[in-house]
Enzyme design. Sequence first.
Site, PDB file in Angstrom:
ATOM      1  N   CYS A  35       0.818  -1.211   0.000  1.00  0.00           N
ATOM      2  CA  CYS A  35       0.000   0.000   0.000  1.00  0.00           C
ATOM      3  C   CYS A  35       0.855   1.265   0.000  1.00  0.00           C
ATOM      4  O   CYS A  35       0.335   2.366  -0.111  1.00  0.00           O
ATOM      5  CB  CYS A  35      -0.923   0.021   1.208  1.00  0.00           C
ATOM      6  SG  CYS A  35      -2.086  -1.323   1.207  1.00  0.00           S
ATOM      7  N   CYS A 104      -2.101   8.522   7.090  1.00  0.00           N
ATOM      8  CA  CYS A 104      -0.702   8.547   7.542  1.00  0.00           C
ATOM      9  C   CYS A 104      -0.632   8.853   9.032  1.00  0.00           C
ATOM     10  O   CYS A 104       0.183   8.282   9.756  1.00  0.00           O
ATOM     11  CB  CYS A 104       0.099   9.607   6.776  1.00  0.00           C
ATOM     12  SG  CYS A 104       0.265   9.243   5.030  1.00  0.00           S
TER      13      CYS A 104
END
Lengths: 146, 396
Positions: A35, A104
């Site tokens: 990913c 993130c």
Amino acid sequence: MALYSEKVMDHFTNPRNVGKIEDADGIGEVGNAKCGDIMKIYLKIKDGIIEDVKFNTFGCGSAIASSSMATELIKGKPLTEALSLTNKAVAEALDGLPAHKLHCSVLAEEAIRAAIKDYYDKNGIAYDKSQFPDPHDEDEHVVEED
Amino acid sequence: MRTIYVDNAATTAMSDTAIAAMTDYYKTVYGNPSSLHTVGQQAKEALERFRGRVAKCLNCEPREIYFTSGGSEADNQCIRSAALLGARKGKKHIISTAFEHHAVLHTLKKLEKEGFEVTYLDVHENGLVTADEVAAAIREDTALVTVMFANNEVGTIQPIEEIGAVCRKKGVIFHTDAVQAAGHIPVDVKLQNVDMLSLSAHKFHGPKGVGALYCRRGVPLLTFVEGGAQERGKRAGTENLAGIAGMTAALEEACANMEKNSAKLLKLREKLIDGLLKIPHSKLNGDRHKRLPANVNMCFEGIEGESLLLLLDAKGICASSGSACTSGSLDPSHVLLALGLPHEVAHGSLRISLSESNTEADVDYIISEVPKVVEYLRGISPVWEKLEKGIQEHLI
């Protein structure tokens, strides 16, 4: 670059606490190379306080900046406080992240949790398991927004 | 700090010739080509002159050129038109490749939802299809073959002439998205057996927002913008005359200088590839030789493309990447995946697309800076650590 805030760019181009701790007390790694994001956090802990923290990250600008900011936010803090760090706090400290980059900041929160859990496990310290949900897949990140 | 722009596959700077060619059509010949008065008719005459000049660059008749808003519009119109006309004859099968531009792929996906069947040909590790593979995929009910002339990410050039010959022989309409090719490599629709073609001005130093569609005489074309008789009734809307003027000048200039520019670019490209391949665990994506003279596309293992781009930008180098993070999705570029690259490798890609205004000093600077940034990012990458410790096997 307009994509990111100045703070994100600062933490990306000049990351704090980057590196490894050879004799770390707790190590947490989350994410998936497939990913495009992997974060690894190293903790040095003394008397329940995070004495030192370092990170290594494979990922985009916001992944590196989130790692840097998250380590800054927990350095010198008690473990209990580090455990209460949220992705929202990381993103806010960075003056915000673009919507598609919020995951993130979730990774940063998860990496810290994973490192603390590793420390607890290694030292036989009892903890509330509900505080450490199983690491989940990238697209299942729970992003805490306003 | 000097800016080194090497993202010319995204867009180019306009040439002075193109800019100079435009101003008259804003200030003096500003008429509407549909108006009957002198100012309007001057505009109409200019429009037809430009059509003739663009046609000459592609080796076709002026009446076979239709001006559009750009490459995407031209792709949409060509593909939908050929598909819908095919369907009227019971032909609902289309052949394409797995790594077309999204203007083509998304149009095809939509057609699939509308009941068409699409065969996406494998582009193999080298990013190339063969005419034999196209021939083998053609069926009785094939309405259209659409294969891009040159790929926008990896720059590979397809055997267009051979694919065109196969389609012509089998009586199937052949469209090619030549957005990356026009003005850069020879495009000759007659020689290359092309029925329909799309191009975009801003890829060869012309203005943005203007492009052209070539549709061979005898191949029917459906109208998608209704409302006026412009472009022989195939595209309504007052013509972007200044844009068309700029595009014409840019295309002529690009074609006139093609040989000279290509020779210069090839030298720069080869030097760049050799220089960057010295980075351990790096890979050139797409065939080394059958590629656009200006295109370099590499993968560097253990790092992520967006952070690479941002750090290069901080050094004045403007490039691009097929990493997921630059696209806003979780998956890296469909082009790199179509070449068979694993996700984790595709994330670490870098596309450098040169223009003839780049210099050897630019290339030297890129060759000196990219390895430093790659090394730095590998130094903080847990993926690289695993690769180096042998916990994970190197994939490239």
